[in-house]
Design a protein around this motif. Structure first.
Motif, PDB file in Angstrom:
ATOM      1  N   GLU A  77     -84.966  74.861  96.356  1.00  0.00           N
ATOM      2  CA  GLU A  77     -85.870  75.693  95.552  1.00  0.00           C
ATOM      3  C   GLU A  77     -86.061  77.079  96.166  1.00  0.00           C
ATOM      4  OE1 GLU A  77     -89.598  73.858  94.677  1.00  0.00           O
ATOM      5  OE2 GLU A  77     -88.687  72.074  93.777  1.00  0.00           O
ATOM      6  N   GLY A  78     -85.393  77.327  97.294  1.00  0.00           N
ATOM      7  CA  GLY A  78     -85.464  78.642  97.918  1.00  0.00           C
ATOM      8  C   GLY A  78     -86.542  78.794  98.972  1.00  0.00           C
ATOM      9  N   LEU A  79     -87.129  77.681  99.432  1.00  0.00           N
ATOM     10  CA  LEU A  79     -88.185  77.743 100.438  1.00  0.00           C
ATOM     11  C   LEU A  79     -87.619  77.547 101.849  1.00  0.00           C
ATOM     12  CD1 LEU A  79     -90.917  75.589  98.651  1.00  0.00           C
ATOM     13  CD2 LEU A  79     -90.734  78.076  98.710  1.00  0.00           C
ATOM     14  N   LYS A  80     -88.331  78.061 102.827  1.00  0.00           N
ATOM     15  CA  LYS A  80     -87.987  77.838 104.232  1.00  0.00           C
ATOM     16  C   LYS A  80     -88.912  76.763 104.783  1.00  0.00           C
ATOM     17  CE  LYS A  80     -86.911  81.154 107.002  1.00  0.00           C
ATOM     18  NZ  LYS A  80     -87.023  82.336 107.873  1.00  0.00           N
ATOM     19  N   VAL A  81     -88.340  75.761 105.448  1.00  0.00           N
ATOM     20  CA  VAL A  81     -89.091  74.577 105.867  1.00  0.00           C
ATOM     21  C   VAL A  81     -89.008  74.393 107.374  1.00  0.00           C
ATOM     22  CG1 VAL A  81     -89.316  72.074 105.628  1.00  0.00           C
ATOM     23  CG2 VAL A  81     -88.630  73.454 103.655  1.00  0.00           C
ATOM     24  N   ALA A  82     -90.155  74.210 108.011  1.00  0.00           N
ATOM     25  CA  ALA A  82     -90.209  73.871 109.438  1.00  0.00           C
ATOM     26  C   ALA A  82     -90.756  72.459 109.579  1.00  0.00           C
ATOM     27  CB  ALA A  82     -91.099  74.853 110.189  1.00  0.00           C
ATOM     28  N   LEU A 137     -97.004  79.486 115.159  1.00  0.00           N
ATOM     29  CA  LEU A 137     -95.761  80.209 115.458  1.00  0.00           C
ATOM     30  C   LEU A 137     -94.778  80.110 114.299  1.00  0.00           C
ATOM     31  CD1 LEU A 137     -95.347  79.176 119.204  1.00  0.00           C
ATOM     32  CD2 LEU A 137     -95.681  81.515 118.370  1.00  0.00           C
ATOM     33  N   CYS A 138     -94.665  78.928 113.700  1.00  0.00           N
ATOM     34  CA  CYS A 138     -93.760  78.746 112.555  1.00  0.00           C
ATOM     35  C   CYS A 138     -94.240  79.559 111.351  1.00  0.00           C
ATOM     36  CB  CYS A 138     -93.650  77.271 112.182  1.00  0.00           C
ATOM     37  SG  CYS A 138     -92.764  76.268 113.394  1.00  0.00           S
ATOM     38  N   GLU A 139     -95.549  79.647 111.178  1.00  0.00           N
ATOM     39  CA  GLU A 139     -96.089  80.491 110.102  1.00  0.00           C
ATOM     40  C   GLU A 139     -95.701  81.946 110.327  1.00  0.00           C
ATOM     41  OE1 GLU A 139    -100.077  78.677 108.116  1.00  0.00           O
ATOM     42  OE2 GLU A 139    -100.334  79.548 110.111  1.00  0.00           O
ATOM     43  N   ALA A 140     -95.881  82.412 111.563  1.00  0.00           N
ATOM     44  CA  ALA A 140     -95.553  83.803 111.881  1.00  0.00           C
ATOM     45  C   ALA A 140     -94.065  84.082 111.708  1.00  0.00           C
ATOM     46  CB  ALA A 140     -95.982  84.124 113.311  1.00  0.00           C
ATOM     47  N   ALA A 141     -93.231  83.054 111.909  1.00  0.00           N
ATOM     48  CA  ALA A 141     -91.779  83.214 111.785  1.00  0.00           C
ATOM     49  C   ALA A 141     -91.320  83.245 110.330  1.00  0.00           C
ATOM     50  CB  ALA A 141     -91.068  82.091 112.537  1.00  0.00           C
ATOM     51  N   GLY A 142     -92.255  83.051 109.386  1.00  0.00           N
ATOM     52  CA  GLY A 142     -91.908  83.215 107.978  1.00  0.00           C
ATOM     53  C   GLY A 142     -91.552  81.949 107.235  1.00  0.00           C
ATOM     54  N   TYR A 143     -91.867  80.791 107.803  1.00  0.00           N
ATOM     55  CA  TYR A 143     -91.589  79.543 107.080  1.00  0.00           C
ATOM     56  C   TYR A 143     -92.662  79.326 106.010  1.00  0.00           C
ATOM     57  CZ  TYR A 143     -87.865  78.648 110.321  1.00  0.00           C
ATOM     58  OH  TYR A 143     -86.694  78.771 111.028  1.00  0.00           O
ATOM     59  N   ASP A 144     -92.208  78.854 104.852  1.00  0.00           N
ATOM     60  CA  ASP A 144     -93.110  78.682 103.708  1.00  0.00           C
ATOM     61  C   ASP A 144     -93.886  77.384 103.776  1.00  0.00           C
ATOM     62  OD1 ASP A 144     -92.140  81.058 102.185  1.00  0.00           O
ATOM     63  OD2 ASP A 144     -90.266  79.906 102.173  1.00  0.00           O
ATOM     64  N   LEU A 145     -93.269  76.364 104.336  1.00  0.00           N
ATOM     65  CA  LEU A 145     -93.911  75.048 104.398  1.00  0.00           C
ATOM     66  C   LEU A 145     -93.648  74.433 105.768  1.00  0.00           C
ATOM     67  CD1 LEU A 145     -94.315  72.423 101.735  1.00  0.00           C
ATOM     68  CD2 LEU A 145     -93.157  71.692 103.816  1.00  0.00           C
ATOM     69  N   ILE A 146     -94.704  73.880 106.367  1.00  0.00           N
ATOM     70  CA  ILE A 146     -94.579  73.254 107.685  1.00  0.00           C
ATOM     71  C   ILE A 146     -94.986  71.796 107.574  1.00  0.00           C
ATOM     72  CG2 ILE A 146     -95.318  73.310 110.098  1.00  0.00           C
ATOM     73  CD1 ILE A 146     -96.043  76.310 109.547  1.00  0.00           C
ATOM     74  N   LEU A 147     -94.074  70.907 107.900  1.00  0.00           N
ATOM     75  CA  LEU A 147     -94.323  69.469 107.877  1.00  0.00           C
ATOM     76  C   LEU A 147     -94.629  69.008 109.288  1.00  0.00           C
ATOM     77  CD1 LEU A 147     -91.652  68.126 105.390  1.00  0.00           C
ATOM     78  CD2 LEU A 147     -93.969  67.236 105.522  1.00  0.00           C
ATOM     79  N   ILE A 148     -95.780  68.389 109.466  1.00  0.00           N
ATOM     80  CA  ILE A 148     -96.181  67.893 110.787  1.00  0.00           C
ATOM     81  C   ILE A 148     -96.107  66.369 110.744  1.00  0.00           C
ATOM     82  CG2 ILE A 148     -97.965  67.952 112.568  1.00  0.00           C
ATOM     83  CD1 ILE A 148     -99.185  70.314 110.700  1.00  0.00           C
ATOM     84  N   GLU A 149     -95.106  65.815 111.390  1.00  0.00           N
ATOM     85  CA  GLU A 149     -94.917  64.362 111.390  1.00  0.00           C
ATOM     86  C   GLU A 149     -95.548  63.762 112.644  1.00  0.00           C
ATOM     87  OE1 GLU A 149     -91.480  60.917 111.797  1.00  0.00           O
ATOM     88  OE2 GLU A 149     -90.932  63.023 111.929  1.00  0.00           O
ATOM     89  N   THR A 150     -96.420  62.787 112.466  1.00  0.00           N
ATOM     90  CA  THR A 150     -97.091  62.169 113.612  1.00  0.00           C
ATOM     91  C   THR A 150     -96.209  61.086 114.223  1.00  0.00           C
ATOM     92  OG1 THR A 150     -98.183  60.428 112.340  1.00  0.00           O
ATOM     93  CG2 THR A 150     -99.293  62.561 112.460  1.00  0.00           C
ATOM     94  N   VAL A 151     -96.669  60.533 115.350  1.00  0.00           N
ATOM     95  CA  VAL A 151     -95.870  59.544 116.070  1.00  0.00           C
ATOM     96  C   VAL A 151     -95.741  58.229 115.318  1.00  0.00           C
ATOM     97  CG1 VAL A 151     -96.381  60.489 118.336  1.00  0.00           C
ATOM     98  CG2 VAL A 151     -97.858  58.727 117.402  1.00  0.00           C
TER      99      VAL A 151
END
Length: 327
Positions: A77-82, A137-151
């Motif tokens: 869809e054209g998004l950047k994902v971290a 940091l990922c927000e500042a780097a220009g990623y549109d969506l950040i997924l935080i996966e827990t343990v």
């Protein structure tokens, strides 16, 4: 590399600089902590904001498969994902396998994806201590969506809700006893419950499990930050990539409603306040690991072990020493 230049390269979207910056903020060395604090001040001026998705679930539920399928869909869809994946650390060696990146074979090859596994280092709550800084940091780097996966260790994983805008709980199809395995605490934090593996022979079981959780969610107290119909339970198949687009639409609808009604910014402010308190706690605990408190604690611990003092009295003595030095 000096901090100003490192911050500039992170904001410019340099992946290597981003990885180096995250390594810096994860370091426990005192000189690195000073540099990390300065770095976070620099990147905070970028003003960029990404959608933060927290993802929790029991081991084996298919979190990595879901993240890869979901991430690939968003990239199309054209998004950047971290992806910030936290792996459990060994209590004996402190080491961690950090295998999430190898399980996301296709996503890890995408230039618009950034995957960073981090060891939990025995931190409670399912996330690493510096995951919040890594998100910024990922927000500042220009990623549109950040997924935080827990343990993926169970009901204690509610800390991720303090650094995400939408909290997803991923579950596997099972019988009625599955409800016993997920306690009220984590269910109250979830915005959307996704029953994964809704394919093949498990499709019918997934539908039944979704119905079970939908019923359970209706019994919970209504939260002010939720529009009508939320939190909700849905079925997805990460393997067959079914239901992912619908789940993404629901996440966007939830975020849009919260933005329009002021809950989004309010929650971000509450999270900042929460982490301010956490930093104070970390700082105080760090003081106890240095002299003269380290030796005092060692002496008192020996007395407690020998039965010469109670844990309460010994702890009170340490706290008195802290207060005297502060005064």
């Amino acid at each position: 590399m000096e901090i100003t230049e490192l911050a500039r390269q992170v904001i410019a979207g340099n992946r290597r600089a981003l990885a180096r910056a995250i390594t810096l903020v994860e370091s426990v060395r005192s000189d690195h902590r000073e540099q990390a604090t300065a770095l976070m001040e620099e990147i905070g001026r970028s003003g960029r904001q990404a959608l933060r998705l927290g993802l929790s679930g029991t081991p084996g539920v298919g979190k990595s498969t879901f993240i890869e399928s979901f991430g690939m869909m968003l990239i199309r869809e054209g998004l950047k994902v971290a992806v910030l994946a936290v792996d459990p650390s060994s209590s004996r060696s402190g080491g961690s396998i950090l295998g999430d990146k190898t399980r996301m074979e296709y996503l890890s090859r995408e230039k618009n994806a950034f995957i960073r596994p981090s060891p939990s280092r025995s931190e409670l709550g399912g996330v690493a201590r510096r995951t919040r800084e890594a998100v910024a940091l990922c927000e500042a780097a220009g990623y549109d969506l950040i997924l935080i996966e827990t343990v993926g260790v169970g009901q204690s994983e509610t800390v991720v809700a303090e650094m995400s805008d939408v909290f997803l709980l991923l579950l596997a199809p099972a019988g009625g006893d599955e409800l016993q395995g997920v306690k009220r605490g984590i269910m109250e934090m979830a915005d959307i419950i996704l029953v994964n593996k809704a394919d093949g022979d498990l499709k019918a079981a997934a539908q039944r499990t979704r119905a079970d959780y939908a019923g359970a969610l209706r019994l919970l107290r209504k939260r002010p930050q939720d529009p009508e119909g939320f939190p909700k339970a849905m079925t997805v198949s990460a393997l067959e990539e079914k239901g992912l687009a619908t789940a993404w639409q629901e996440m966007q609808a939830l975020v849009a409603w919260r933005r329009e009604n002021g809950f989004f910014d309010r929650r971000r402010a509450e999270q900042a306040e929460y982490w301010f308190g956490q930093e104070i706690r970390y700082g105080l605990l760090g003081q106890l690991e240095r002299e003269p408190y380290k030796s005092l604690i060692g002496t008192l611990a020996a007395k407690v072990a020998a039965g010469e003092s109670t844990p309460g009295n010994a702890a009170a003595e340490v706290l008195r020493a802290l207060r005297q030095d502060a005064g």
